[in-house]
Write an enzyme that holds these catalytic residues in place. Sequence first.
Site, PDB file in Angstrom:
ATOM      1  N   SER A   1      -5.534-139.351  30.682  1.00  0.00           N
ATOM      2  CA  SER A   1      -4.390-139.362  31.597  1.00  0.00           C
ATOM      3  C   SER A   1      -3.361-140.425  31.194  1.00  0.00           C
ATOM      4  CB  SER A   1      -4.842-139.529  33.045  1.00  0.00           C
ATOM      5  OG  SER A   1      -5.210-140.848  33.289  1.00  0.00           O
ATOM      6  N   SER A   2      -3.806-141.594  30.739  1.00  0.00           N
ATOM      7  CA  SER A   2      -2.817-142.617  30.368  1.00  0.00           C
ATOM      8  C   SER A   2      -2.060-142.198  29.107  1.00  0.00           C
ATOM      9  CB  SER A   2      -3.471-143.989  30.192  1.00  0.00           C
ATOM     10  OG  SER A   2      -4.400-143.981  29.137  1.00  0.00           O
ATOM     11  N   ALA A   3      -2.742-141.559  28.165  1.00  0.00           N
ATOM     12  CA  ALA A   3      -2.066-141.116  26.931  1.00  0.00           C
ATOM     13  C   ALA A   3      -1.010-140.055  27.250  1.00  0.00           C
ATOM     14  CB  ALA A   3      -3.081-140.554  25.935  1.00  0.00           C
ATOM     15  N   ALA A   4      -1.337-139.116  28.146  1.00  0.00           N
ATOM     16  CA  ALA A   4      -0.385-138.052  28.493  1.00  0.00           C
ATOM     17  C   ALA A   4       0.816-138.656  29.219  1.00  0.00           C
ATOM     18  CB  ALA A   4      -1.075-137.005  29.365  1.00  0.00           C
TER      19      ALA A   4
ATOM     20  N   PRO B   1      -6.912-136.043  36.427  1.00  0.00           N
ATOM     21  CA  PRO B   1      -7.621-137.096  37.158  1.00  0.00           C
ATOM     22  C   PRO B   1      -7.821-138.326  36.268  1.00  0.00           C
ATOM     23  CG  PRO B   1      -9.044-135.153  36.831  1.00  0.00           C
ATOM     24  CD  PRO B   1      -7.706-134.827  36.251  1.00  0.00           C
TER      25      PRO B   1
ATOM     26  N   ASP C   1      -5.896-139.370  21.302  1.00  0.00           N
ATOM     27  CA  ASP C   1      -5.434-138.923  22.623  1.00  0.00           C
ATOM     28  C   ASP C   1      -3.927-138.659  22.639  1.00  0.00           C
ATOM     29  OD1 ASP C   1      -8.035-139.710  23.078  1.00  0.00           O
ATOM     30  OD2 ASP C   1      -7.616-140.793  24.931  1.00  0.00           O
TER      31      ASP C   1
ATOM     32  N   ALA D   1     -11.428-139.932  34.019  1.00  0.00           N
ATOM     33  CA  ALA D   1     -12.405-138.853  33.811  1.00  0.00           C
ATOM     34  C   ALA D   1     -12.572-138.537  32.324  1.00  0.00           C
ATOM     35  CB  ALA D   1     -11.987-137.606  34.576  1.00  0.00           C
TER      36      ALA D   1
ATOM     37  N   LEU E   1     -10.054-137.639  30.408  1.00  0.00           N
ATOM     38  CA  LEU E   1      -9.123-136.556  30.077  1.00  0.00           C
ATOM     39  C   LEU E   1      -7.798-137.067  29.509  1.00  0.00           C
ATOM     40  CD1 LEU E   1      -9.767-134.153  33.089  1.00  0.00           C
ATOM     41  CD2 LEU E   1     -10.148-133.616  30.687  1.00  0.00           C
TER      42      LEU E   1
HETATM   43  C1  MEV Z   1     -11.451-142.220  23.819  1.00  0.00           C
HETATM   44  O1  MEV Z   1     -10.828-141.096  24.443  1.00  0.00           O
HETATM   45  C2  MEV Z   1     -11.898-141.853  22.448  1.00  0.00           C
HETATM   46  C3  MEV Z   1     -12.530-142.973  21.620  1.00  0.00           C
HETATM   47  O2  MEV Z   1     -12.878-142.389  20.360  1.00  0.00           O
HETATM   48  C4  MEV Z   1     -11.574-144.119  21.404  1.00  0.00           C
HETATM   49  C5  MEV Z   1     -10.387-143.755  20.523  1.00  0.00           C
HETATM   50  O3  MEV Z   1     -10.442-142.779  19.777  1.00  0.00           O
HETATM   51  O4  MEV Z   1      -9.401-144.498  20.601  1.00  0.00           O
HETATM   52  C6  MEV Z   1     -13.788-143.516  22.254  1.00  0.00           C
END
Ligand code: MEV
Length: 318
Positions: free
Chosen positions: A99-102, A92, A145, A95, A97
Amino acid sequence: MKAGASAPGKVILFGEHFVVKGIPALAMAVNLRAEALVEEDQKGCYRVESSVEKGELCGDDPRPEPGAQAYAYLARRAGLKGASIALSSRIPPGAGLGSSAATSAAVAGASLFLVGRRGRELKEEARQLAMEGERVFHGKPSGVDVTVAVEGGLVAYRLPTDYRVLPPPRLEGGVLLLADTGVPRSTREAVMRVLERLERRKPVMETVYEAASVLTREAEKALTEGDLAAVGELMDIAQGLLSSIGVSFPQAEALIHEARRRGALGAKITGAGLGGSVIVLVEEDRAPVVEQALLAKGAVRVLRLSPEPRGLVVEGPL
Ligand code: MEV
């Protein structure tokens, strides 16, 4: 030629935000994946389509906008002369989780396969390229991520680019829940606010960062030993630190307090905060009660998360 790739979402267990300033973080890949199917063509345009978004990048268009164009940009940066990219995902969005990185990792993985990369070289380049995608979305991401999306499992991550893939966390007898507050969030904005507070209140904030560093170390020990009570207690302490750096918010606090009141072992925000989700660790037999209580308290969804050992998986040629 066509190639497909998939990569998992992640949940940050300990160290979000602190990781941006070089404190180690612990993040776990979860059993929800994003997929990309990339077909090369020579037309000079990169088209992206999913059930929720569409985007296109042609010729030497300047830097992309966050969203579908950012994925198109990755195919171009991988060296393809043109491509159609079909995306699908069970993660989702919004949230916390990843999602954009995956999705970035999957697009990067399939594109790099089509230009001849394989094995470890493909994975390392996919991580670097997916990070470029994340920069379009989030400004200056730490990389935690995308590293989890590419490697899978449990990752101890520390800037600049030092990371270890650890054995899967031992959560026997416990359930890790993710409760989505439904409050939209901007990672970029949350990160900026934290860094501003760090500058404004340097001496006191530095001690909070020091505590976060010790906390991650203790948490790694508790997770590898399977000491659920300790993991839960450390999650509660982590929430206190996240609150001190200014990323807690009322809807998350309400869910966290409700989970604790119903007997959870620990609960905290996960990811950027100021929106997004909380994670809750609970003993297996209490899980149904806590799940119901979280929904009754306003969570828009509650998911049971399990560790995902597989990171980026590429299949081709298709
Ligand atoms: C975001 O998922 C995690 C943060 O630590 C930002 C980052 O690590 O790039 C808030």
